[in-house]
Design an enzyme around this catalytic site. Sequence first.
Site, PDB file in Angstrom:
ATOM      1  N   HIS A 358      -5.169   6.764   5.200  1.00  0.00           N
ATOM      2  CA  HIS A 358      -5.379   5.456   4.582  1.00  0.00           C
ATOM      3  C   HIS A 358      -5.348   4.296   5.563  1.00  0.00           C
ATOM      4  CE1 HIS A 358      -4.913   6.813   0.330  1.00  0.00           C
ATOM      5  NE2 HIS A 358      -4.156   7.733   0.886  1.00  0.00           N
ATOM      6  N   LYS A 546      -3.501  -9.484  -1.916  1.00  0.00           N
ATOM      7  CA  LYS A 546      -3.312  -8.222  -1.196  1.00  0.00           C
ATOM      8  C   LYS A 546      -2.065  -8.405  -0.338  1.00  0.00           C
ATOM      9  CE  LYS A 546      -7.525  -8.976   0.468  1.00  0.00           C
ATOM     10  NZ  LYS A 546      -8.123  -7.716   0.132  1.00  0.00           N
ATOM     11  N   ARG A 547      -1.566  -7.333   0.307  1.00  0.00           N
ATOM     12  CA  ARG A 547      -0.448  -7.512   1.212  1.00  0.00           C
ATOM     13  C   ARG A 547      -0.806  -8.506   2.304  1.00  0.00           C
ATOM     14  NH1 ARG A 547       4.415  -4.399   0.634  1.00  0.00           N
ATOM     15  NH2 ARG A 547       4.893  -5.166   2.714  1.00  0.00           N
ATOM     16  N   LYS A 552      -5.917  -8.580   7.598  1.00  0.00           N
ATOM     17  CA  LYS A 552      -6.586  -8.991   6.355  1.00  0.00           C
ATOM     18  C   LYS A 552      -7.027 -10.453   6.415  1.00  0.00           C
ATOM     19  CE  LYS A 552      -3.810  -5.685   3.635  1.00  0.00           C
ATOM     20  NZ  LYS A 552      -4.710  -4.774   2.911  1.00  0.00           N
ATOM     21  N   THR A 654      -8.948  -1.849  -2.750  1.00  0.00           N
ATOM     22  CA  THR A 654      -9.176  -1.478  -4.149  1.00  0.00           C
ATOM     23  C   THR A 654      -9.129  -2.734  -5.019  1.00  0.00           C
ATOM     24  OG1 THR A 654      -6.835  -0.894  -4.175  1.00  0.00           O
ATOM     25  CG2 THR A 654      -8.405   0.915  -4.103  1.00  0.00           C
ATOM     26  N   LYS A 658     -11.351  -4.134  -8.384  1.00  0.00           N
ATOM     27  CA  LYS A 658     -10.798  -4.699  -9.625  1.00  0.00           C
ATOM     28  C   LYS A 658     -11.392  -6.081  -9.893  1.00  0.00           C
ATOM     29  CE  LYS A 658      -6.756  -2.048  -8.530  1.00  0.00           C
ATOM     30  NZ  LYS A 658      -5.495  -2.029  -7.765  1.00  0.00           N
TER      31      LYS A 658
HETATM   32  C1  26W Z   1       4.851   4.053   7.695  1.00  0.00           C
HETATM   33  C2  26W Z   1       4.549   2.713   7.198  1.00  0.00           C
HETATM   34  C3  26W Z   1       3.310   2.710   6.371  1.00  0.00           C
HETATM   35  C4  26W Z   1       3.420   2.662   4.987  1.00  0.00           C
HETATM   36  C5  26W Z   1       2.270   2.662   4.211  1.00  0.00           C
HETATM   37  C6  26W Z   1       2.087   2.766   6.970  1.00  0.00           C
HETATM   38  C7  26W Z   1       0.945   2.768   6.199  1.00  0.00           C
HETATM   39  C8  26W Z   1       1.044   2.710   4.828  1.00  0.00           C
HETATM   40  C9  26W Z   1      -0.183   2.739   3.946  1.00  0.00           C
HETATM   41  C10 26W Z   1      -1.105   3.832   4.412  1.00  0.00           C
HETATM   42  C11 26W Z   1      -0.879   1.424   3.934  1.00  0.00           C
HETATM   43  C12 26W Z   1      -1.852   1.326   2.787  1.00  0.00           C
HETATM   44  O1  26W Z   1      -1.473   1.088   1.659  1.00  0.00           O
HETATM   45  N1  26W Z   1      -3.142   1.468   3.085  1.00  0.00           N
HETATM   46  C13 26W Z   1      -4.160   1.072   2.132  1.00  0.00           C
HETATM   47  O2  26W Z   1      -4.545   2.180   1.350  1.00  0.00           O
HETATM   48  C14 26W Z   1      -5.440   1.788   0.326  1.00  0.00           C
HETATM   49  C15 26W Z   1      -5.698   2.984  -0.550  1.00  0.00           C
HETATM   50  O3  26W Z   1      -6.475   3.914   0.121  1.00  0.00           O
HETATM   51  C16 26W Z   1      -6.707   1.219   0.918  1.00  0.00           C
HETATM   52  O4  26W Z   1      -7.527   0.761  -0.113  1.00  0.00           O
HETATM   53  C17 26W Z   1      -6.384   0.068   1.864  1.00  0.00           C
HETATM   54  O5  26W Z   1      -7.549  -0.351   2.530  1.00  0.00           O
HETATM   55  C18 26W Z   1      -5.342   0.503   2.865  1.00  0.00           C
HETATM   56  O6  26W Z   1      -4.915  -0.610   3.642  1.00  0.00           O
END
Ligand code: 26W
Length: 802
Positions: A358, A546-547, A552, A654, A658
């Site tokens: 992701h 978004k975050r 971003k 995503t 929406k």
């Molecule tokens: C280890 C710390 C950490 C925690 C969570 C690193 C990375 C993450 C996630 C992978 C971040 C995340 O939420 N990524 C998002 O995933 C969505 C679902 O696929 C995508 O639509 C977003 O573009 C992506 O940023």
Amino acid sequence: MANSAYDMSADRASRLIRRYLEEDLQVEPDRASDQQFYKATAMAAKQLLAEKYRRFSAQAGSQGKKQVSYLSMEFLLGRSLKNSLYNLGVLEPFRQALEGMGVNLENLYEQEPDAGLGNGGLGRLAACYLDALATQELPATGYCILYEYGIFQQKIIDGWQTEQPDLWLPGGEVWLTPRPDESVAVRFGGRIEEFWEEGYHHVVHKDYTTVTAIPYDMYVSGYHSGGVSLLRLWQAKRPGVDMESFNRGDYIGAFGQSSLGEAISKILYPNDSHTEGKLLRLRQQYFLVAASVRDIVKRHMDIYGSLENFAEKNAIHINDTHPTLAIPELMRILLDECGYGWDQAWDVVKNTFAYTNHTVLAEALERWNSDLFQSLLPRIHQIILEINRRLCAELYEQYHLDSPAVAQMAILGDHELRMANLCVAACHSVNGVSGLHSEIIRRDLFRDFAAIQPEKFCNVTNGIASRRWLGQANPLLTDLITDCIGGGFLKDFSRLAEFGRFRDDAQVLERLAEIKRQNKLRLAEYLKRKTGEELNPDSIFDVQVKRLHEYKRQQMNALEILAQYQSLKDDPDQDFTPRTYLFGAKAAPGYYLAKQIIKLLCTLARVIDSDPQVRDKMRVCYLEDYNVTLSEILMPACEISEQISLAGKEASGTGNMKLMLGGAVTLGTLDGANVEIAQAVGRDNILIFGMTAQEVEARKAAGYHPEEIYQQNPIVRRALDALRDGIGGETFPDLYRSLRYDDPYMVLADFDAYRAARRESERLYENRPLFNRMSLINIAASGVFCADRAVGEYAEHIWDLR
Ligand code: 26W
């Protein structure tokens, strides 16, 4: 399978609710509070869900269906009451039953806290997939941790984000069913002894610490289907007595295994872009996968009595690398507990696991210090080293790769264990979450693996629970579409395309515009109630939710607002369409620059609002504590959807889907799923600007110097200087320096194009019939982004379920 069609009358709903009020909550209906009515209604819904799940899983089991287990450290569910009643098809009888008792169902929704067991996109995606899996009648279990505290609640104090603990269980727990009889013991620490006896290799784990994993079950019903997904959440408890110590005569020690065990399920890590390498996080990850793999194996054994057909009957999905340790854990069970040989075990593992990536951000790729890892999980460490040894040997011998290539692909390197490489080496499928992202994975992130095993790599573009954001959150639009094309689209979103036939129907377009206005008013009223802030419903609602992360580029949005403010100060009479800039974003608590960006946005809001010359034209609104529930009010009210990440960085997005489904027009870069949104709506119905991912790479390779842009571009310079010199008495020196001298996400390079696109959006908006037409085309083209389509692709191409 039979439709959900409960024989549910308002009478029966009423009896159910009354029973829970009287028997469980010990209160008479005429004396019960909304909170008590919420709980009783939730318990009634849970009963229906549980009954439906029992029927569904019994049938799936008896038919020997393959099961999907979706392992994820996050499930960002939001609220469940409306979704459950809606998907069960019992919303109307429940509404009537409550009305009969003088209670408004809408008020009960407000009693429910969000289940915030996730950070953002990845966690929300997992929640959307449970909904779609159930609707498609695919037998699936999500596995996660029962965090006592979900994602923090954000309070903005004087423009700065502060975090408050999110204790969600007091109102959220009604959805959970504890299953203590299915608890699992998870072992940490200790040491490994190995010996050979009677031709067998024995592995003994000694002096370990045990943590008990207690499952709590939640159900997610499918819509107009017989399917229900199970979400099993593990709670950590130290066992009452440690029998090892007890038997050794260490009586006190036997009871005193501290609160270490319980800490494991205390809190969700609020970080979604940076790995921290913390021991507690590693404990959480192993706790989740050890409990879940044990559970999957147990359920399989209950039906088949053997693991020979395990891979044939189970697909285990790894949602980003966070649950990677499920791979060596299944190896451990097969090797140490079932006596499998390595090759035989490896075959099972390879055929079972699939991995979704992701993120391509280097700082988000998980690596664990090898020593720390070994001390916490000695046996798992051994197994990973053996996987690595065999992988490297294979790369040299079978694929004739050179040392630099092997070093890149190895699981162990620089004294760290690299989770992504372990996933790619072990899984039969590796996918990205949009076409562009999957390309980048193949060509860049995992190019060495893709060169030797191209067949492993594929794409599944993300999807959303469209029924939640349309059917439930946007009833007026749902009614309009139903009037135009009938109701079947809620079960088959590809049929939404038929709505496109009405793109030139003036009456439909006018109704669409009126619905947007109603949704804007609904948001405005909500904000007025919550914060006292007033929005102008005649202005453009321009939304970035978004975050908060530099990639971003909320700071680019802020800089453009600042430049526009300065321009309006110079020339108050210029053509300008009033605009409301709405932001919603949580920043990771330790991410200082992100917090400074929030402070900048709040400062802009204050400065503009107190300037009588501009306040009727521009308004910045920072929405506190953006979460799933707020998004349900927000998405339908938006007109311009800001998707402005640096191309190549946003895996998919995503929220973009929406917003499009709610009729917003995307203003964005060619990044993530924006590329596919552009294809779906056509270039006339989207505002694309800025560098492509390839151009970004080329520009970087040529040497990018933001300082040159600062020197040459007076608009950029003036806005940046204001960050340095002060806006409304605040300065932003770190943001200023970062943008002027470093600009890692190339804000300055894309700034002019962004500004032009914003102006272009005004021009389009001024032509209302044209804008409404674009809006309708966006809605009609959004069917492909339904999670039903996405899980269908996983089921067919990755899990082999059909
Ligand atoms: C280890 C710390 C950490 C925690 C969570 C690193 C990375 C993450 C996630 C992978 C971040 C995340 O939420 N990524 C998002 O995933 C969505 C679902 O696929 C995508 O639509 C977003 O573009 C992506 O940023």
